[in-house]
Motif scaffolding. Sequence first.
Motif, mmCIF file in Angstrom:
data_model
loop_
_atom_site.group_PDB
_atom_site.id
_atom_site.type_symbol
_atom_site.label_atom_id
_atom_site.label_comp_id
_atom_site.label_asym_id
_atom_site.label_seq_id
_atom_site.Cartn_x
_atom_site.Cartn_y
_atom_site.Cartn_z
ATOM 1 N N LEU A 163 31.770 41.730 48.322
ATOM 2 C CA LEU A 163 32.902 41.355 47.474
ATOM 3 C C LEU A 163 34.215 41.194 48.242
ATOM 4 O O LEU A 163 35.031 40.336 47.915
ATOM 5 N N ILE A 164 34.429 42.046 49.228
ATOM 6 C CA ILE A 164 35.728 42.093 49.916
ATOM 7 C C ILE A 164 35.630 41.533 51.335
ATOM 8 O O ILE A 164 36.396 40.657 51.719
ATOM 9 N N ASN A 205 41.996 38.282 47.975
ATOM 10 C CA ASN A 205 42.567 38.336 46.628
ATOM 11 C C ASN A 205 41.925 39.444 45.801
ATOM 12 O O ASN A 205 42.610 40.100 45.010
ATOM 13 N N ARG A 206 40.643 39.666 45.982
ATOM 14 C CA ARG A 206 39.994 40.766 45.258
ATOM 15 C C ARG A 206 40.570 42.103 45.698
ATOM 16 O O ARG A 206 40.808 42.992 44.880
ATOM 17 N N ILE A 237 43.888 42.558 44.054
ATOM 18 C CA ILE A 237 43.725 42.938 42.646
ATOM 19 C C ILE A 237 43.390 44.419 42.541
ATOM 20 O O ILE A 237 43.986 45.141 41.735
ATOM 21 N N HIS A 246 38.322 36.219 39.643
ATOM 22 C CA HIS A 246 38.072 37.401 40.464
ATOM 23 C C HIS A 246 37.820 38.641 39.600
ATOM 24 O O HIS A 246 36.975 39.469 39.934
ATOM 25 N N LEU A 305 34.573 41.041 39.722
ATOM 26 C CA LEU A 305 34.721 42.485 39.910
ATOM 27 C C LEU A 305 34.119 43.258 38.734
ATOM 28 O O LEU A 305 33.495 44.307 38.938
#
Length: 97
Positions: free
Chosen positions: A8-9, A17-18, A21, A49, A53
């Motif tokens: 994800l990151i 951007n994740r 957030i 996003h 998530l």
Amino acid sequence: MRQLLWWLIGGSRGGKNRLRIVRALQRRPMNTNQLSNELELNYKTVQHHLEVLEENDVVTTRGDNYGKMYFLTDALTENLDILEEIAEQADIDIDDA
């Protein structure tokens, strides 16, 4: 959780951007519009996003429609040290995130 956060990151174009957030939600719960304004990102980008998530148990929600607030899940909160490690290893500038 480590593999999930890498995906994800650390391993995707949207990772920065994740991370931004997640950092914003660490400070306080927010809705999509608040996140969009705070992070100076397009509303649809933030919405995308957040969906990713949420699908991966990183954030959870309360409320509905425009009042829907986003919170970090307990699973992520318990693994924030892993998130820090991944952000560092992926060379994502946390100060900019």
